[in-house]
Design a protein around this motif. Structure first.
Motif, PDB file in Angstrom:
ATOM      1  N   LEU A 604      39.820  38.039  36.359  1.00 32.99           N
ATOM      2  CA  LEU A 604      40.476  38.888  35.367  1.00 32.99           C
ATOM      3  C   LEU A 604      40.531  40.331  35.833  1.00 32.99           C
ATOM      4  O   LEU A 604      41.518  41.031  35.614  1.00 32.99           O
ATOM      5  CB  LEU A 604      39.714  38.813  34.038  1.00 32.99           C
ATOM      6  N   LEU A 607      43.287  40.883  38.244  1.00 34.80           N
ATOM      7  CA  LEU A 607      44.510  40.227  37.778  1.00 34.80           C
ATOM      8  C   LEU A 607      45.775  40.860  38.360  1.00 34.80           C
ATOM      9  O   LEU A 607      46.729  40.153  38.702  1.00 34.80           O
ATOM     10  CB  LEU A 607      44.544  40.278  36.248  1.00 34.80           C
ATOM     11  N   GLU A 608      45.765  42.178  38.494  1.00 34.79           N
ATOM     12  CA  GLU A 608      46.952  42.872  38.991  1.00 34.79           C
ATOM     13  C   GLU A 608      47.337  42.332  40.381  1.00 34.79           C
ATOM     14  O   GLU A 608      48.501  42.020  40.628  1.00 34.79           O
ATOM     15  CB  GLU A 608      46.704  44.384  39.093  1.00 34.79           C
ATOM     16  N   ARG A 610      46.552  39.481  41.656  1.00 29.91           N
ATOM     17  CA  ARG A 610      47.011  38.091  41.569  1.00 29.91           C
ATOM     18  C   ARG A 610      48.436  38.012  41.027  1.00 29.91           C
ATOM     19  O   ARG A 610      49.229  37.179  41.450  1.00 29.91           O
ATOM     20  CB  ARG A 610      46.061  37.278  40.682  1.00 29.91           C
ATOM     21  N   MET A 611      48.728  38.894  40.070  1.00 30.94           N
ATOM     22  CA  MET A 611      50.086  38.854  39.511  1.00 30.94           C
ATOM     23  C   MET A 611      51.111  39.321  40.539  1.00 30.94           C
ATOM     24  O   MET A 611      52.241  38.840  40.569  1.00 30.94           O
ATOM     25  CB  MET A 611      50.159  39.713  38.252  1.00 30.94           C
ATOM     26  N   VAL A 622      53.030  45.277  35.515  1.00 30.03           N
ATOM     27  CA  VAL A 622      51.902  44.410  35.884  1.00 30.03           C
ATOM     28  C   VAL A 622      50.600  44.937  35.273  1.00 30.03           C
ATOM     29  O   VAL A 622      49.809  44.181  34.691  1.00 30.03           O
ATOM     30  CB  VAL A 622      51.791  44.305  37.424  1.00 30.03           C
ATOM     31  N   SER A 626      48.445  42.953  32.464  1.00 22.63           N
ATOM     32  CA  SER A 626      47.084  42.563  32.850  1.00 22.63           C
ATOM     33  C   SER A 626      46.078  43.076  31.831  1.00 22.63           C
ATOM     34  O   SER A 626      45.136  42.381  31.456  1.00 22.63           O
ATOM     35  CB  SER A 626      46.724  43.132  34.221  1.00 22.63           C
ATOM     36  N   ARG A 627      46.292  44.295  31.397  1.00 21.48           N
ATOM     37  CA  ARG A 627      45.361  44.863  30.409  1.00 21.48           C
ATOM     38  C   ARG A 627      45.382  44.057  29.111  1.00 21.48           C
ATOM     39  O   ARG A 627      44.343  43.822  28.502  1.00 21.48           O
ATOM     40  CB  ARG A 627      45.741  46.314  30.109  1.00 21.48           C
ATOM     41  N   ARG A 630      43.375  40.941  29.553  1.00 20.68           N
ATOM     42  CA  ARG A 630      41.925  41.209  29.565  1.00 20.68           C
ATOM     43  C   ARG A 630      41.410  41.458  28.150  1.00 20.68           C
ATOM     44  O   ARG A 630      40.351  40.975  27.776  1.00 20.68           O
ATOM     45  CB  ARG A 630      41.624  42.396  30.474  1.00 20.68           C
ATOM     46  N   LEU A 663      52.813  35.649  33.418  1.00 18.76           N
ATOM     47  CA  LEU A 663      51.879  35.842  32.309  1.00 18.76           C
ATOM     48  C   LEU A 663      51.496  34.494  31.689  1.00 18.76           C
ATOM     49  O   LEU A 663      50.328  34.218  31.428  1.00 18.76           O
ATOM     50  CB  LEU A 663      52.557  36.745  31.262  1.00 18.76           C
ATOM     51  N   GLN A 666      49.135  32.755  34.014  1.00 19.16           N
ATOM     52  CA  GLN A 666      47.801  33.343  34.081  1.00 19.16           C
ATOM     53  C   GLN A 666      47.007  33.139  32.793  1.00 19.16           C
ATOM     54  O   GLN A 666      45.821  32.873  32.834  1.00 19.16           O
ATOM     55  CB  GLN A 666      47.894  34.855  34.358  1.00 19.16           C
ATOM     56  N   TYR A 667      47.648  33.284  31.649  1.00 17.50           N
ATOM     57  CA  TYR A 667      46.894  33.205  30.397  1.00 17.50           C
ATOM     58  C   TYR A 667      46.913  31.807  29.777  1.00 17.50           C
ATOM     59  O   TYR A 667      45.898  31.337  29.286  1.00 17.50           O
ATOM     60  CB  TYR A 667      47.423  34.230  29.386  1.00 17.50           C
TER      61      TYR A 667
END
Lengths: 905, 132
Positions: A604, A607-608, A610-611, A622, A626-627, A630, A663, A666-667
């Motif tokens: 996490l 994350l930036e 990874r994105m 991004v 990402s924020r 998190r 997104l 990732q989520y």
């Protein structure tokens, strides 16, 4: 001092007012007998005034042994007396002789022995009643309804004789622990530690999910804070207070004796340091007290069950009522199930909570003329209310109108399954006829909406039932859902004949209680144990993420599955943990609901990076996204709005949709977890209905149905500027309250969605501004204040957590994207066992060909298709490439094949 | 020290010797009360089981929903018989419980008196085989 609301309140302990706890005066104090501190109650001034040391511990154990031996001796004596008497009578006397007064009074020695045996038997009864009980019964154990005297009595009441064997052993264990640690005072901490090491303590720790080893070292450090020295060891004032309070707590809860559980709770409440220590170790005070409540609840259920069994024996086993006015109901019996009979035989569980609904139902039925319908979401507990009604009818704890009656649940599906609707109506009428003649039947109809529309023409079964209810010869308790009620029943004659009683979804506190009450059966079925953390987690996650069924049913389902999972993974006898529950919810919803592991937190935090593996450039977007992830993962959001609302602005083909997909991946773990709406299809007002469903249409709308079925998703609205303004107004509510009501009145939950809207509005401005080299911040301000003003209302723009401007792609970024796409193709070839390599110049040429300032990177894919993928396909079809060969994209754009080296030499 | 002595004294004097003295007092106070409570609970349970009140309330309601005249007459007669029968049963059971209470009160002292009478006036000592 923390206290759980459901635990009985205990009066505050005070210093003895007679002696002021003066150690010189208090030994002869009439009020505290030297204890110095106690709790004033109507039963006396509760004090702990019992010495505990090696000698008294030994004496207590000796006393138990001596009493047992004495009772055995007396019992043997009785049997011997009787045996001697019978042996003599049988061998030497006839029956006639025994029947004379002379035989009994002349003075036969064995008759005298018999008489002595009778006296001994009476003595035995006395001893059993008074000396085998664990301890004295608490004052309010049986006298529950007795009003307590308002004024406290000023006489000391030593609480120790009311302590059960286990409780006494706990106090003794605290003494032994103090002795072992070289302390001279028994403190609440020592009592708590002793209670922990006892049998109840073991259960407590297990329920709490606490391992003794993990708390041991901290606990010992805390215990060593008690004053050290040489014996004698005495009780600290706080410990005396805790022990007196244990009595008060047990008495308030109408327990038989003070048990180790009460000592555990009161010692815990008395010690702030212990509370802080456990809190630091992750066991909140509220959780500890909830577990205590759990134990009390299970005790209460056990007592209630005993009472129920005794009363159930009075209820008839057959269809005949006790006043014998009923008749056989052969047709009804074929299509129904007798709920009272099931309750009588112990198949129905007691209801937990929902007392208000029960009272309302009883009041409605007491009127006697109207039937009742329970309206509530599936899983809210309508069936439980009906089952509780059946149980109360068994206990005859009901209004006179229900007395000596039975509750019969009709299987409506079976009734209407006749095929011929005329036959169904005939059956229903014949059954109602039986009910009327029998006179002792209350009908329970689950899902009464099934009757609507099943019949010939406008006179359907609902109408038939309504007209029969009008005659007043039978009572019905039906159930339905709010949607069915408003759609099928409310405005029809059947609805008007029924009194509506709402069964609301259970709140978190009620759900926890229901789970605690059902824990025993889940544990028994799966041969595992439930921890408090698992119950709390199930409640929390089910109410938040599982909306197909209402609480408490959803939490119960999760708990049951988690129990099965725990058994399968770790075997019988293990504890179900919060992680097991989270795993189940994760599997059901695909949402990462487990605690953030160290591995995941690492992910996490990065994350930036990874994105950026998928999204090229667009740093601001991004970072913002990402924020948001998190925040959501660390549970730092309100939970009343969507996880995040984003507006993505920018020209086409710059990565807005790709960002949404990234997104989702990732989520939500899947880049297809997305409801995608092209807003150009919603340009007129009537399209609202397409989105939320036509009024009364069960199928619902495109958006509402998609989110209802899959509440954990990204809602992506493309080209939002093209939507009708009313649709934007609709989204105002979604973004603000996290919910939307569909055409049939269902509230759809959007709190687990991420709402992303994209717009091309202001594209020209963005392109110009970027080419002029303006900063992104400035571009964004200008967009919001000027360019978008005429397109979106300010309150709409204000609802977004982030308005993110996607800047046009530079050539370098397009080259990176080209590489990403080429690599994807390479991966596909690799799956076929063929390697791929591309020359830098060739990829740059592809990027140049595919880049268009107007369409961003969008044409790139087509260029790749035309120049690379088509040629590759031809090569594969011509079989000019073998497995393990390498295809090379040359600088001039042509493809060549490098054969694999011959490994066999 | 006082409490230690107390604990030992309690063991010897209350639990062992004291209970012999306390036994007759308990028998006619707490014990008798417990016995009466047990009997009352028993008779109450039976009263609820017989549901005589329910039968009286439904005296004119025909049994088995036989609403014709014949059915009504038979039903009234049957209800009359059952109510009388059950009342009689309840009374007999009440008497049995009362007898038990009387036994509770009478049997131990009677047994003791008879034993003493046998020992004092009878030939007890001579007859006991081991003492002969």
């Amino acid at each position: 001092m923390p206290n759980a609301s459901s635990l009985p309140q205990v009066p505050e302990a005070v210093v003895c007012s007679a002696c002021g706890a003066d150690s010189r005066a208090s030994a002869s104090c009439h009020m505290c007998h030297g204890a110095g501190v106690g709790i004033p109650t109507s039963d006396g001034f509760l004090v702990w005034n019992t010495l505990v040391d090696d000698f008294t511990i030994a004496i207590r154990k000796l006393r138990i042994k001596i009493n047992a031996a004495l009772h055995l001796l007396v019992m043997v004596g009785i049997i011997a007396c009787l045996a001697v008497f019978l042996w003599n009578v049988v061998n030497h006397y006839s029956l006639e002789a025994v029947q004379t007064v002379e035989f009994w009074t002349i003075g036969h020695w064995f008759v005298t022995v018999f008489y002595l045996g009778v006296v001994l038997a009476a003595f035995f009864i006395f001893r059993l009643s008074e000396f085998t009980g664990q301890a004295k019964y608490l004052p309010h154990w049986l006298r529950k309804d007795e009003n307590k005297k308002p004024s406290p009595a000023n006489v000391a009441l030593d609480v120790a004789p009311y302590f059960s064997v286990e409780a006494m052993e706990t106090v003794e264990a605290a003494y032994l622990l103090a002795k072992e640690l070289g302390r001279i005072e028994i403190t609440p901490d020592l009592l708590f530690a002793a209670a922990l090491s006892g049998r109840s303590g073991g259960l407590f720790m297990a329920r709490l999910g606490m391992r003794f080893e993990s708390v041991k070292s901290d606990l010992v450090r805390l215990l060593l804070l008690a004053p050290a020295g040489k014996p004698p060891i005495t009780f600290s004032r706080e410990a005396k207070r805790a022990l007196a309070a244990s009595f008060a707590l047990a008495d308030e809860a109408h327990r038989k004796h003070v048990t180790a559980m009460e000592i555990f709770v009161q010692a815990f409440l008395e010690s702030q340091k212990m509370q802080d220590l456990l809190d630091k170790l992750g066991f909140q005070a509220a959780h500890v007290l909830h577990v205590a409540e759990w134990v009390l609840l299970q005790e209460k259920l056990k007592e209630d069950h005993e009472r129920f069994v005794a009363l159930a024996r009075l209820k008839p086993k057959t269809v005949m009522n006790r006043s014998m006015t009923a008749v056989q109901t052969s047709l009804l019996d074929r299509f129904s199930q007798d709920l009272t009979l099931m309750a009588r035989n112990g198949y129905l569980m007691p209801m937990i909570g929902n007392e208000k609904v029960m009272d309302e139902l009883m009041r409605a039925l007491e009127g006697g003329l109207r039937s009742v319908v329970l309206v509530g979401e599936a899983g809210a507990g309508k069936e439980a209310v009906l089952e509780e009604l059946a149980r109360r009818m068994v206990e005859e704890d009901v209004p006179p109108i229900l007395f000596d009656k039975r509750l019969v649940s009709v299987n409506l599906a079976q009734v209407v399954a006749a095929g011929d609707m005329g036959l169904a109506a005939e059956r229903l009428l014949a059954m109602l006829q039986e009910v009327g003649v029998s006179g002792n039947i209350v009908l329970a109809l689950y899902g009464i909406e099934a009757l609507v529309g099943s019949g010939s023409g406008p006179m359907d079964l609902a109408e038939t039932l309504a007209s029969e209810l009008d005659k007043g010869y039978c009572l019905v308790v039906a159930t339905t859902t709010p949607q069915a009620w408003s759609q099928y029943l409310e405005r029809r004659s059947l609805g008007k004949k029924l009194i509506k009683v709402e069964v609301k979804e259970a709140d978190a506190e009620q759900t926890v209680h229901v789970l605690m009450a059902k824990a025993a059966s889940i544990e028994y079925q799966n041969r595992v144990f439930l921890s408090y953390a698992s119950i709390e987690k199930a409640t929390q996650l089910a109410t938040r993420y599982l909306h197909d069924t209402a609480a408490p049913q959803n939490a119960l389902m999760v708990m049951r599955e988690a129990a099965v999972l725990a058994r399968k993974q770790r075997g019988e006898g293990t504890f179900v943990s919060a992680d097991d529950v989270a795993k189940i919810v994760h599997d059901k919803t695909n949402i990462p609901v487990e605690m953030v592991s160290s591995e995941e937190s690492e992910k996490l935090l990065n994350l930036e990076t990874r994105m950026h593996g998928r999204v090229v450039g667009q740093d601001e977007a991004v970072v913002a996204v990402s924020r948001a992830i998190r925040r959501a993962r660390a549970e730092l959001r309100e939970g009343k709005r969507p996880i995040a609302n984003f507006l993505f602005l920018g020209p086409t083909g710059v990565g807005k949709t790709e960002m949404a997909k990234t997104l989702a991946e990732q989520y939500f773990g899947d880049d297809a977890a997305m409801v995608r709406l092209d807003m150009s299809e919603y340009q007129d007002k009537s399209s609202i209905a397409r989105m939320i469903g036509h009024p009364g249409d069960e199928r619902g709308g495109l958006l509402t149905e998609a989110v209802r079925k899959k509440p954990f998703t990204i809602v992506l609205c493309d080209e939002i500027e093209k939507a009708h303004p009313d649709i934007l107004t609709l989204f105002l509510q979604v973004m603000d309250d996290g919910r939307l009501t569909d055409g049939v009145g269902r509230t759809i939950d959007f709190t687990n969605t991420i709402v992303i809207m994209t717009s091309n509005a202001g594209t020209g401005f963005i392109q110009n501004a970027v080419s002029e080299g303006q900063s992104m911040e400035r571009i964004k301000t200008a967009l919001l204040e000027r360019e978008l003003k005429g397109i979106f209302r300010p309150e709409f723009l204000n609802r977004f957590d982030g308005v993110i401007v996607f800047k046009p792609l530079t050539r370098d970024e397009v080259v990176q994207i080209a590489w990403l796409l080429v690599n994807k193709t390479a991966k596909m070839l690799e799956d076929k066992g063929i390697y791929f390599r591309a020359d830098d110049v060739a990829v740059e040429a592809l990027a140049d060909a595919g880049f268009d300032p107007l369409f961003g990177a969008r044409p790139l894919r087509r260029v790749l298709q035309d120049r690379l993928e088509t040629n590759l396909a031809d090569m594969l079809l011509r079989k000019s490439v073998q497995r393990h060969d390498t295809i090379v994209l040359n600088a001039d754009g042509s493809l060549s094949v490098e054969p694999a080296p011959d490994t066999l030499g | 020290m006082m409490q230690r002595t107390g604990a030992l004294a309690r063991l010897v004097f209350v639990d062992l010797i004291g209970s012999v003295v306390w036994f007759p007092v308990w028998w006619y106070t707490t014990g008798l009360k417990n016995m009466i409570v047990w009997c009352v609970e028993g008779i109450n349970y039976r009263r609820r089981q017989y549901a005589i009140g329910l039968w009286v309330r439904n005296f004119f309601v025909p049994m088995y929903a036989q609403y014709d005249w014949g059915g009504r007459l038979v039903s009234i007669w049957m209800r009359f018989v059952v109510i009388i029968g059950r009342s009689l049963g309840l009374v007999l059971e009440g008497l049995a419980y009362a007898f038990l209470v009387v036994c509770w009160c009478v049997v131990p002292p009677l047994a003791l008196v008879l034993a003493l009478q046998n020992i004092i006036y009878g030939t007890f000592v001579q007859q006991v085989p081991t003492l002969r």
